[in-house]
Design a protein around this motif. Structure first.
Motif, short mmCIF file in Angstrom:
data_model
loop_
_atom_site.label_atom_id
_atom_site.label_comp_id
_atom_site.label_asym_id
_atom_site.label_seq_id
_atom_site.Cartn_x
_atom_site.Cartn_y
_atom_site.Cartn_z
N SER A 59 10.96 -4.60 11.20
CA SER A 59 9.50 -4.52 11.15
C SER A 59 8.90 -5.48 10.13
CB SER A 59 9.06 -3.09 10.84
OG SER A 59 9.56 -2.68 9.58
N GLY A 60 9.60 -5.70 9.00
CA GLY A 60 9.05 -6.60 7.98
C GLY A 60 8.82 -7.99 8.52
N THR A 61 9.80 -8.52 9.24
CA THR A 61 9.68 -9.86 9.84
C THR A 61 8.60 -9.89 10.91
OG1 THR A 61 12.04 -10.26 9.42
CG2 THR A 61 10.92 -11.68 11.03
N VAL A 62 8.60 -8.86 11.76
CA VAL A 62 7.64 -8.81 12.86
C VAL A 62 6.22 -8.69 12.35
CG1 VAL A 62 6.90 -7.52 14.91
CG2 VAL A 62 9.34 -7.82 14.44
N ILE A 63 6.01 -7.81 11.37
CA ILE A 63 4.67 -7.63 10.79
C ILE A 63 4.21 -8.92 10.11
CG2 ILE A 63 3.32 -6.37 9.08
CD1 ILE A 63 5.11 -3.95 9.67
N GLY A 64 5.15 -9.60 9.44
CA GLY A 64 4.81 -10.85 8.77
C GLY A 64 4.32 -11.91 9.74
N LYS A 65 4.85 -11.90 10.96
CA LYS A 65 4.46 -12.91 11.95
C LYS A 65 3.22 -12.51 12.74
CE LYS A 65 9.10 -14.81 12.71
NZ LYS A 65 10.20 -15.04 13.71
N LEU A 66 3.10 -11.23 13.08
CA LEU A 66 2.01 -10.80 13.96
C LEU A 66 0.87 -10.11 13.23
CD1 LEU A 66 4.05 -9.36 17.00
CD2 LEU A 66 3.07 -11.65 16.75
N GLY A 67 1.15 -9.50 12.10
CA GLY A 67 0.14 -8.72 11.40
C GLY A 67 0.20 -7.26 11.82
N THR A 68 -0.30 -6.40 10.94
CA THR A 68 -0.21 -4.96 11.18
C THR A 68 -0.99 -4.53 12.42
OG1 THR A 68 -0.01 -4.60 8.80
CG2 THR A 68 -0.59 -2.70 10.14
N GLY A 69 -2.19 -5.09 12.62
CA GLY A 69 -3.02 -4.70 13.75
C GLY A 69 -2.35 -4.94 15.08
N LYS A 70 -1.82 -6.14 15.27
CA LYS A 70 -1.16 -6.47 16.55
C LYS A 70 0.10 -5.65 16.76
CE LYS A 70 -2.94 -11.19 16.94
NZ LYS A 70 -2.59 -12.65 16.97
N VAL A 71 0.87 -5.44 15.69
CA VAL A 71 2.10 -4.65 15.81
C VAL A 71 1.76 -3.21 16.20
CG1 VAL A 71 4.01 -3.64 14.51
CG2 VAL A 71 3.48 -6.06 14.25
N THR A 72 0.71 -2.65 15.61
CA THR A 72 0.29 -1.29 15.95
C THR A 72 -0.15 -1.21 17.41
OG1 THR A 72 -0.42 -0.91 13.67
CG2 THR A 72 -1.25 0.60 15.34
N PHE A 73 -0.96 -2.17 17.84
CA PHE A 73 -1.43 -2.20 19.22
C PHE A 73 -0.27 -2.30 20.20
CE2 PHE A 73 -2.38 -5.19 22.74
CZ PHE A 73 -3.20 -4.37 23.51
N ILE A 74 0.65 -3.24 19.97
CA ILE A 74 1.78 -3.43 20.88
C ILE A 74 2.68 -2.20 20.89
CG2 ILE A 74 3.88 -4.80 21.27
CD1 ILE A 74 2.36 -7.21 20.10
N SER A 75 2.90 -1.61 19.72
CA SER A 75 3.80 -0.46 19.62
C SER A 75 3.24 0.75 20.38
CB SER A 75 4.02 -0.09 18.15
OG SER A 75 4.66 -1.14 17.47
N VAL A 76 1.96 1.04 20.19
CA VAL A 76 1.35 2.17 20.90
C VAL A 76 1.34 1.91 22.40
CG1 VAL A 76 -0.74 3.57 21.16
CG2 VAL A 76 -0.02 2.81 18.89
N PHE A 77 1.11 0.66 22.81
CA PHE A 77 1.16 0.31 24.23
C PHE A 77 2.56 0.58 24.80
CE2 PHE A 77 1.98 -2.82 27.62
CZ PHE A 77 0.98 -2.46 28.52
N MET A 78 3.60 0.23 24.04
CA MET A 78 4.98 0.47 24.48
C MET A 78 5.26 1.96 24.66
SD MET A 78 7.05 -2.32 22.16
CE MET A 78 8.66 -1.73 22.65
N THR A 79 4.81 2.77 23.70
CA THR A 79 5.05 4.21 23.82
C THR A 79 4.27 4.81 24.99
OG1 THR A 79 3.28 4.73 22.23
CG2 THR A 79 5.50 4.42 21.36
N ALA A 80 3.05 4.31 25.24
CA ALA A 80 2.26 4.80 26.36
C ALA A 80 2.95 4.51 27.69
CB ALA A 80 0.86 4.18 26.33
N VAL A 81 3.45 3.29 27.84
CA VAL A 81 4.17 2.92 29.07
C VAL A 81 5.43 3.77 29.23
CG1 VAL A 81 5.46 1.07 30.21
CG2 VAL A 81 3.26 0.57 29.12
N ALA A 82 6.15 3.98 28.13
CA ALA A 82 7.38 4.76 28.19
C ALA A 82 7.11 6.20 28.61
CB ALA A 82 8.09 4.72 26.84
#
Length: 407
Positions: A59-82
């Motif tokens: 998560s540290g690397t991913v957040i550093g590249k995308l930012g907290t907002g985008k990571v949160t958005f993508i993560s919640v979208f993944m859980t919704a689809v699942a």
């Protein structure tokens, strides 16, 4: 704006809690439909938790590249689809497939939001943040129980919760531009406190590799068995109540929701108590209450005492995790706190990944009546590790500072 944004973060943590409690309470209804063995729920749980570990470590690397907002958005979208996939899964193999994005999404959003709140808001918000996880974890079983009792349709419950997640996805999408703005305006109230707190850390500790610092391994044991208790209660509690106490599935689901309700209420109250009580006292008190609840389950008492046990375990667990997290810089120094925090989260998820399936495997070859015994053992080992750590600090202090409060 910062207050509004904090509410949004709390809503995101509700979405994190919603899926966590679903599998355990729905499994008694899902198991016969898929013709699966009892311990198969442990396999799904391991896949979900394994994905959580992987995404947390990266998560540290991913957040550093995308930012907290985008990571949160993508993560919640993944859980919704699942979750939507779970509701339509035609066979067990599809549950396995959708368990992967469910775990990956949960780990990323967990690490991202914890870090964001720790950086931009006062420390007592950490307890309330995890309180809102409990809100989601409590609502999940209630929703599932409602659909099972009325229509015997666990799939409709998963579909409804997926719909809630998609609503949050839309809200997060339109709030993406706000993340950096609020982040820049917010003051980190922890910075000066942590600088002062760690000013007296022994130089030998500062120059020691994190895992070599005395007490770290004992802290990791406490995190391992904390999550082992929390996850085992959530995954197998309903099956225990149905198969041993002979409760209807929907009633068992509601009782498990009260366990999560205990965690939720406890963390809400803890947010105020932290202003006056030290982390060490909160951790110890929580462990003792959880042990009392586990003993209520263990003793051969009426089913009503099992409900009391579930609620007490939930109330006891409430302050432990946030308090142990917040105690990390005071115990081991600011220089190493981030690294040790990562170790603690990874070990915590490891406990959630392996200890519940381990019990499921043992129960399938013996009896699920062993459930209370395992809860007692897990809580006792967590308490022992925590008290050994406190004893180590008393005998040979790692720092020259007193235990800090959680505020």
């Amino acid at each position: 704006m910062a207050t509004f944004f904090l509410i949004l973060i709390y809503l995101a943590f509700i979405s994190l809690g919603l899926p966590d409690s679903l599998l355990g309470v729905a499994w008694p209804a899902m198991q016969p439909e898929f013709g699966a063995r009892l311990e198969t729920a442990g396999v799904l749980f391991m896949i979900i938790a394994g994905g959580t570990i992987i995404s947390s470590l990266s998560s540290g690397t991913v957040i550093g590249k995308l930012g907290t907002g985008k990571v949160t958005f993508i993560s919640v979208f993944m859980t919704a689809v699942a979750l939507l996939g779970f509701s339509y899964a035609p066979s067990f193999i599809w549950l396995v497939i959708f368990a992967i994005p469910l775990g990956l999404g949960a780990g990323s959003v967990d690490a991202a939001l914890n870090n964001y709140v720790a950086t931009h808001y006062k420390a007592h918000h950490m307890s309330w943040l995890h309180c809102f996880w409990g809100v989601g974890a409590t609502l999940g079983p209630i929703i599932i129980a409602q659909f099972i009792s009325e229509q015997n349709a666990w799939r409709n419950g998963y579909f409804t919760i997926a719909g809630i997640q998609f609503v949050l996805v839309i809200i997060l999408f339109f709030s993406l531009p706000l993340w950096n703005k609020v982040g820049n305006r917010s003051n980190n109230h922890l910075s000066e406190e942590q600088d002062d707190t760690n000013a007296n850390i022994d130089e030998s500790v500062k120059n020691t590799r994190p895992l070599k610092i005395r007490g770290v391994k004992l802290a990791l044991i406490a995190f391992l068995f904390y999550c082992g208790v929390e996850a085992t209660m959530g995954l197998w509690g309903s099956s225990y109540l149905v198969n041993v106490k002979e409760l209807p599935v929907e009633v068992a689901a509601r009782w498990v929701s009260l366990y999560y309700g205990g965690i939720t209420i406890g963390r809400f109250v803890t947010g105020f108590i932290t202003l006056k009580v030290t982390n060490k006292m909160l951790i110890r008190a929580g462990q003792m209450i959880a042990l009392a609840g586990a003993l209520c389950l263990f003793l051969p008492l009426s089913p009503g005492f099992s409900l009391v046990g579930f609620i007490l375990v939930g109330l006891g667990l409430a302050p432990i995790f946030p308090s142990m997290l917040h105690e990390t810089p005071a115990r081991f120094g600011k220089k190493h706190s981030q690294t040790i925090m990562g170790y603690q989260m990874a070990v915590a998820y490891t406990g959630a990944t392996f200890l519940p399936p381990l019990f499921g495997l043992i129960a399938s070859h013996s009896t699920i009546k062993l459930f209370p015994l395992f809860i007692v053992i897990f809580v006792a080992v967590m308490l022992l590790g925590s008290e050994k750590l406190n004893e180590l600090f008393r005998k040979k202090p790692i720092t020259n500072i007193p235990n800090s409060s959680a505020s």
